[in-house]
Write a protein that holds these residues in place. Structure first.
Motif, PDB file in Angstrom:
ATOM      1  N   HIS A 268       0.935  -1.151   0.060  1.00  0.00           N
ATOM      2  CA  HIS A 268       0.015  -0.094   0.073  1.00  0.00           C
ATOM      3  C   HIS A 268       1.037   1.026   0.066  1.00  0.00           C
ATOM      4  O   HIS A 268       1.688   1.322   0.929  1.00  0.00           O
ATOM      5  CB  HIS A 268      -0.745   0.071   1.115  1.00  0.00           C
ATOM      6  CG  HIS A 268      -1.868   1.107   1.342  1.00  0.00           C
ATOM      7  ND1 HIS A 268      -1.712   2.096   2.643  1.00  0.00           N
ATOM      8  CD2 HIS A 268      -2.500   1.843   0.526  1.00  0.00           C
ATOM      9  CE1 HIS A 268      -2.530   3.207   2.231  1.00  0.00           C
ATOM     10  NE2 HIS A 268      -2.835   2.871   1.227  1.00  0.00           N
TER      11      HIS A 268
ATOM     12  N   ARG B 202      -2.755   6.870  -1.002  1.00  0.00           N
ATOM     13  CA  ARG B 202      -3.074   6.634  -2.190  1.00  0.00           C
ATOM     14  C   ARG B 202      -4.193   5.119  -1.833  1.00  0.00           C
ATOM     15  O   ARG B 202      -3.889   4.177  -1.544  1.00  0.00           O
ATOM     16  CB  ARG B 202      -2.172   5.807  -3.238  1.00  0.00           C
ATOM     17  CG  ARG B 202      -2.961   5.297  -4.456  1.00  0.00           C
ATOM     18  CD  ARG B 202      -1.988   4.793  -5.301  1.00  0.00           C
ATOM     19  NE  ARG B 202      -2.651   4.472  -6.653  1.00  0.00           N
ATOM     20  CZ  ARG B 202      -2.208   3.173  -6.988  1.00  0.00           C
ATOM     21  NH1 ARG B 202      -1.567   2.047  -6.525  1.00  0.00           N
ATOM     22  NH2 ARG B 202      -2.832   2.831  -8.153  1.00  0.00           N
ATOM     23  N   GLY B 203      -5.344   6.100  -1.303  1.00  0.00           N
ATOM     24  CA  GLY B 203      -6.480   4.967  -0.783  1.00  0.00           C
ATOM     25  C   GLY B 203      -6.165   4.803   0.594  1.00  0.00           C
ATOM     26  O   GLY B 203      -5.089   5.367   1.174  1.00  0.00           O
TER      27      GLY B 203
ATOM     28  N   LEU C   8      -9.524   4.277  -3.897  1.00  0.00           N
ATOM     29  CA  LEU C   8      -8.603   4.709  -4.809  1.00  0.00           C
ATOM     30  C   LEU C   8      -8.929   5.847  -5.759  1.00  0.00           C
ATOM     31  O   LEU C   8      -8.444   6.776  -5.814  1.00  0.00           O
ATOM     32  CB  LEU C   8      -7.934   3.513  -5.476  1.00  0.00           C
ATOM     33  CG  LEU C   8      -7.243   2.502  -4.597  1.00  0.00           C
ATOM     34  CD1 LEU C   8      -6.909   1.355  -5.629  1.00  0.00           C
ATOM     35  CD2 LEU C   8      -5.761   3.170  -4.647  1.00  0.00           C
TER      36      LEU C   8
ATOM     37  N   GLU D 129      -9.419   6.429  -8.756  1.00  0.00           N
ATOM     38  CA  GLU D 129      -8.255   6.863  -9.896  1.00  0.00           C
ATOM     39  C   GLU D 129      -8.808   6.851 -11.335  1.00  0.00           C
ATOM     40  O   GLU D 129      -8.935   5.468 -11.662  1.00  0.00           O
ATOM     41  CB  GLU D 129      -6.862   6.173  -9.704  1.00  0.00           C
ATOM     42  CG  GLU D 129      -6.431   6.533  -8.252  1.00  0.00           C
ATOM     43  CD  GLU D 129      -4.998   5.809  -8.045  1.00  0.00           C
ATOM     44  OE1 GLU D 129      -4.590   4.891  -8.940  1.00  0.00           O
ATOM     45  OE2 GLU D 129      -4.481   5.997  -7.039  1.00  0.00           O
TER      46      GLU D 129
END
Length: 165
Positions: free
Chosen positions: A95, A99-100, A115, A117
């Motif tokens: 991870h 990012r999330g 996420l 994205e």
């Protein structure tokens, strides 16, 4: 032997392409998810993806063998990476903070949630691995083995929004 496998794979791809398209021809939908040969654009498979519906790309980790998945959603015709499941912190899996958010899956692995994205250009290139890795695409209704369609070849996975007449 290689030619036979290539021919068998292409026949399976054509059958899948036509059967999925015929099944979806009579219903309305918000997008078409297509898998094509990245070298020449030849269609390998296609399936409808309704607005808000999702799909996942799954594969078996090349070292540990467990299943990993990246899940996407059709958001107003945009391909969005929503979440990933990683059963372990094995090679290449981690991870990235910011990012999330990482949450336990309750079985020793974890999900990376939120996420959200968008995928640039609504498409990306993937090179499906061999049978042990077995890359596949799964929706609620179907599962397509990308490895069977195009083992070790470059494929383009794209979401094409429905264009209203």
């Amino acid at each position: 032997m290689g030619d036979h496998r290539f021919f068998r794979g292409r026949c399976a791809a054509l059958w899948l392409f036509f059967s999925l398209n015929l099944a979806s021809a009579s219903t309305g939908f918000a997008g078409q998810l297509t898998i094509s040969d990245a070298s020449n654009g030849a269609a390998l498979a296609s399936t409808e993806v309704a607005q808000g519906a999702g799909w996942c790309i799954l594969w078996n980790h090349s070292v540990q063998g467990f299943e990993v998945e990246d899940c996407y959603e059709n958001r107003d015709g945009v391909m969005v990476l929503v979440r990933s499941h990683l059963p372990d912190f094995a090679a290449g899996l981690d991870h990235i903070p910011g990012r999330g958010r990482q949450v336990s899956d309750g079985m020793g692995g974890y999900w990376i949630e939120d996420l959200d994205e968008p995928v640039p250009g609504n498409a990306y290139i993937l090179r499906p691995g061999g049978p042990a890795v077995n890359h596949r695409l799964r929706t609620e209704a179907i599962e397509i083995s990308l490895t069977q369609l195009a083992e070790r070849a470059r494929v383009r996975i794209a979401l094409q929004p429905d264009i209203a007449p």
